[in-house]
Design a protein around this motif. Sequence first.
Motif, PDB file in Angstrom:
ATOM      1  N   PRO A   1     -16.636  -7.669   9.746  1.00 10.81           N
ATOM      2  CA  PRO A   1     -16.156  -7.683  11.137  1.00 10.81           C
ATOM      3  C   PRO A   1     -16.066  -9.093  11.723  1.00 10.81           C
ATOM      4  CG  PRO A   1     -17.987  -6.131  10.862  1.00 10.81           C
ATOM      5  CD  PRO A   1     -17.850  -6.853   9.587  1.00 10.81           C
ATOM      6  N   ALA A   2     -16.923 -10.001  11.233  1.00 16.20           N
ATOM      7  CA  ALA A   2     -16.881 -11.359  11.779  1.00 16.20           C
ATOM      8  C   ALA A   2     -15.492 -11.960  11.578  1.00 16.20           C
ATOM      9  CB  ALA A   2     -17.942 -12.228  11.104  1.00 16.20           C
ATOM     10  N   ARG A   3     -14.918 -11.704  10.404  1.00 15.03           N
ATOM     11  CA  ARG A   3     -13.602 -12.264  10.111  1.00 15.03           C
ATOM     12  C   ARG A   3     -12.507 -11.660  10.987  1.00 15.03           C
ATOM     13  NH1 ARG A   3     -11.180 -15.342   5.936  1.00 15.03           N
ATOM     14  NH2 ARG A   3     -13.089 -16.515   5.882  1.00 15.03           N
ATOM     15  N   LEU A   4     -12.687 -10.400  11.301  1.00 12.06           N
ATOM     16  CA  LEU A   4     -11.681  -9.722  12.135  1.00 12.06           C
ATOM     17  C   LEU A   4     -11.476 -10.444  13.459  1.00 12.06           C
ATOM     18  CD1 LEU A   4     -11.892  -5.823  12.275  1.00 12.06           C
ATOM     19  CD2 LEU A   4      -9.937  -7.277  11.751  1.00 12.06           C
ATOM     20  N   LYS A   5     -12.588 -10.991  13.981  1.00 17.07           N
ATOM     21  CA  LYS A   5     -12.511 -11.650  15.283  1.00 17.07           C
ATOM     22  C   LYS A   5     -11.594 -12.862  15.262  1.00 17.07           C
ATOM     23  CE  LYS A   5     -17.073 -10.401  17.065  1.00 17.07           C
ATOM     24  NZ  LYS A   5     -18.134 -10.624  16.079  1.00 17.07           N
ATOM     25  N   PHE A   6     -11.356 -13.416  14.079  1.00 17.42           N
ATOM     26  CA  PHE A   6     -10.547 -14.613  14.005  1.00 17.42           C
ATOM     27  C   PHE A   6      -9.057 -14.340  13.903  1.00 17.42           C
ATOM     28  CE2 PHE A   6     -14.658 -16.279  12.960  1.00 17.42           C
ATOM     29  CZ  PHE A   6     -14.654 -17.512  13.583  1.00 17.42           C
ATOM     30  N   MET A   7      -8.678 -13.067  13.851  1.00 21.10           N
ATOM     31  CA  MET A   7      -7.271 -12.768  13.700  1.00 21.10           C
ATOM     32  C   MET A   7      -6.517 -13.096  14.987  1.00 21.10           C
ATOM     33  SD  MET A   7      -6.894 -11.949  10.665  1.00 21.10           S
ATOM     34  CE  MET A   7      -8.362 -12.861  10.158  1.00 21.10           C
ATOM     35  N   LYS A   8      -5.296 -13.607  14.814  1.00 22.01           N
ATOM     36  CA  LYS A   8      -4.457 -13.848  15.980  1.00 22.01           C
ATOM     37  C   LYS A   8      -3.819 -12.525  16.379  1.00 22.01           C
ATOM     38  CE  LYS A   8      -4.260 -18.601  15.142  1.00 22.01           C
ATOM     39  NZ  LYS A   8      -4.111 -19.058  13.755  1.00 22.01           N
ATOM     40  N   SER A   9      -2.856 -12.566  17.259  1.00 23.33           N
ATOM     41  CA  SER A   9      -2.214 -11.323  17.688  1.00 23.33           C
ATOM     42  C   SER A   9      -1.523 -10.666  16.486  1.00 23.33           C
ATOM     43  CB  SER A   9      -1.168 -11.630  18.749  1.00 23.33           C
ATOM     44  OG  SER A   9      -0.091 -12.322  18.164  1.00 23.33           O
TER      45      SER A   9
END
Length: 600
Positions: free
Chosen positions: A153-161
């Motif tokens: 989930p930590a990586r998910l936060k870095f996704m752009k739109s």
Amino acid sequence: MAIRQLPPNLINRIAAGEVVERPASVVKELVENAIDAGASRIDVTATAGGLQLICVADDGAGMSAGDLELAIERHATSKLAGDDLSHILTLGFRGEALPSIGAVARLVITSRAKDAHEAFQISVDGGRKSPRKPAARAAGTEVEVRDLFYATPARLKFMKSERAEAAAISDQVKRLALAHPEIAFSLSTGDRTTLRLEASPPGLLDHGLARLGRILGADFVEDALPVSASRGAVTVEGFAGLPTLHRPNGLNIYLVVNGRPVRDKLIAGTVRAAYGDLVPRGRYPMLALFLDVPPDEVDVNVHPAKTELRFRDANGVRSLLIGALRDALGAAGHRATGSLAQDALHRMAPPSSMPSPPSGARSYQSYARPPHAGLAERAQAPFEGVAAPSADMRGAATEDETPSGYPLGAARAQVQDTFIIAETGDALVIVDQHAAHERLVYERLKSALANGGISRQMLLIPDVVELDADAAGALLAASDELERLGLVIEAFGAQAIAVREVPALLGTCDVKGLLNDLAGTLMEAEDGDGARTLSERLDHVLSTMACHGSVRAGRRLSPQEMNALLRDMEQTPFSGQCNHGRPTYVELKLTDIEKLFQRR
Ligand SMILES: Nc1ncnc2c1ncn2[C@@H]1O[C@H](COP(=O)(O)OP(=O)(O)OP(=O)(O)O)[C@@H](O)[C@H]1O
Ligand SMILES: [Mg+2]
């Protein structure tokens, strides 16, 4: 804490952190695998920017039941015959991609080997493997990746739109497709196909060219300069866009080394050097270059996503590229002016009060250079196009007091419908009318925006502009923001945009060019490192608009108009440089002119 050996699942997740940065990296790995498998067509689907589902289907060699089980194991590859990393001919070689993806998403692979009678399926869900089972499928492989990064989930936060991720996927597919014109490609968002490219088998007369046109645009192919050169066993082929064909970001620079799209710093820097100041500061040329290098002279194992390379003879590659690009550009007549003019230009310095880059005095090309007048042509006919006999001009000037009364002096003449020559008490001033006007429009747009809004002007007939799906998407996503800036647009079919209103300050402008540049600006802002603030983004958009609203390059101006422009410049903040950081005017002191003629 004592040292412990990490469990395989964790190891895979850590590896995934490097290999799979965002949805586009998954697409890249899967498409590369399909290319390595000898596919003749590759269909990519990505929904919700690839975060919900990525599916890549190919008609390549497929995998046997046993291979399918090995494919999801770490460090298992069919692509390295021996222990030699110096002869890599495939895009993959590490056996890392599939296990990494399986560690952070729900991965399902269905495959049927070319001459097998049955297909098999295997899945890995957040690192948990399920046993293989029989399935139905034509020869080839289909890989489905759902819920990417649900296990991290930590990586998910870095996704752009979602849109920005979708655009990155599209860019990735285009880069791979450009490198492999012999393969048919399609890209779909689930409900519509945004890219469809037919195969053009090698040996056809225009092998590769048609694809270049589809990806970089027909304008590019028409206007691009062929590049072809070799040095030892290294060759470079491709097309270099004319310097006038520039874009606000580097997305249209395509570099392919041995069939592998790369973003190599060495090559990018070399391209920049070769174009030098032919392309305005902050703008990027359009380019597609294909390098062929003997595999043992290039190391592809230097970057986790394999997008960078190390050349054994980096200097050799560099000089090959510089030479090839300079030859191509030089043949187009954009060589520097003669030595006397150079000397004069060296003496022309921007006034000391003007915040201008050090080499500013020499980078004076007009951004919207009139298409008929290349530098070379101008040099041959230096005085053609002077606006009016100087006697008339004097008349105009004496109406405004003495020339020295104003910092930018009185207009004396217009040259090439592009430059204004003005005279002050002790100097000659040359103004780039387009650059100057662009700055004025920009500052006016900014102050209108700050003071309650930019007034709009309705187009009698809406202008319909065809764009690629990503560009259209970027513009539509920003349509509210653009409306506030005076530009009213709406979707018109899948890949076109209807423009209903434009900022009144822009006058009659090239709407197609404006939209193309705006899309580039927006896509870059979305994808840039670190999200840009809203106001930075607005500034960018306004500056792009101003550039297109400045119709005064290539336009004959009356003496009154010229003087009005000079007076406006004197009153406008930052008018010493245009929005691209180039100077809007240069000043040649009379004492320097005298030196030029050896009177001093
Ligand atoms: N689409 C495909 N068609 C046929 N075989 C495939 C396909 N995708 C993967 N494979 C097989 O699975 C193996 C593992 O794939 P994976 O992408 O994990 O590693 P790789 O391609 O060998 O190396 P890299 O990690 O550098 O991509 C490949 O070596 C190949 O044999
Ligand atoms: Mg691979």
